[in-house]
Write an enzyme that holds these catalytic residues in place. Structure first.
Site, PDB file in Angstrom:
ATOM      1  CG  MET A   1      -1.125   1.200   1.960  1.00 52.99           C
ATOM      2  SD  MET A   1      -2.390   1.085   3.209  1.00 52.99           S
ATOM      3  CE  MET A   1      -1.457   0.545   4.611  1.00 52.99           C
ATOM      4  N   PRO A   2       0.937   1.992  -1.087  1.00 49.97           N
ATOM      5  CG  PRO A   2       1.202   2.481  -3.352  1.00 49.97           C
ATOM      6  CD  PRO A   2       0.370   1.673  -2.398  1.00 49.97           C
ATOM      7  CG  PHE A   3       1.925   6.710   3.802  1.00 47.72           C
ATOM      8  CD1 PHE A   3       0.676   6.696   4.393  1.00 47.72           C
ATOM      9  CD2 PHE A   3       2.810   7.710   4.125  1.00 47.72           C
ATOM     10  CE1 PHE A   3       0.319   7.677   5.304  1.00 47.72           C
ATOM     11  CE2 PHE A   3       2.467   8.694   5.032  1.00 47.72           C
ATOM     12  CZ  PHE A   3       1.220   8.678   5.623  1.00 47.72           C
TER      13      PHE A   3
ATOM     14  CB  THR B   1      -3.869   0.315  -2.266  1.00 45.61           C
ATOM     15  OG1 THR B   1      -3.144   0.676  -3.443  1.00 45.61           O
ATOM     16  CG2 THR B   1      -4.816  -0.832  -2.562  1.00 45.61           C
TER      17      THR B   1
ATOM     18  CG  ASN C   1      -3.387   5.216   2.645  1.00 49.37           C
ATOM     19  OD1 ASN C   1      -4.492   5.432   3.108  1.00 49.37           O
ATOM     20  ND2 ASN C   1      -2.985   4.008   2.290  1.00 49.37           N
TER      21      ASN C   1
END
Length: 80
Positions: free
Chosen positions: A1-3, A38, A40
Site C-alpha cells: 500500500m503506497p503512502f 490503496t 494514502n
C-alpha cells in the site's frame, strides 16, 4: 500500500491539495501498478521556522522559496 507524504510550506489551498491528491493517485497507481484505493496521503504544512537547509532555517535565509504566502506578486502582463 503506497503512502505518500508531502511536506511543504503553508499557503496551498484546499483545491491545490485536492488536485495533487488526484493527480498523484492516478500516476502512482499507473506506475506502481496498484489500485488507487490503496494509495494514502498526508499533507503536512511546515513553517519556515521549523524547516532548514544547508545549516540555516528557511525563515533566516530563504525568503520566497516555495512559499506562496511570501512570494512577490506576479506583476507580469499577459498578452491575448
Amino acid at each position: 500500500m503506497p503512502f505518500i507524504r508531502i511536506d511543504m510550506f503553508p499557503g496551498r489551498t484546499l483545491e491545490q491539495k485536492r488536485e495533487l491528491a488526484e493527480v498523484l493517485t492516478r500516476e502512482v497507481s499507473r506506475i506502481a501498478k496498484c489500485k488507487p484505493e490503496t494509495i494514502n496521503f498526508i499533507f503536512t504544512d511546515v513553517s519556515r521556522e521549523d524547516w532548514g537547509r544547508n545549516g540555516s532555517l528557511f525563515c533566516d535565509e530563504y525568503e520566497y522559496e516555495n512559499d506562496p504566502e511570501d512570494a512577490p506578486a506576479d506583476t507580469s502582463v499577459q498578452s491575448s
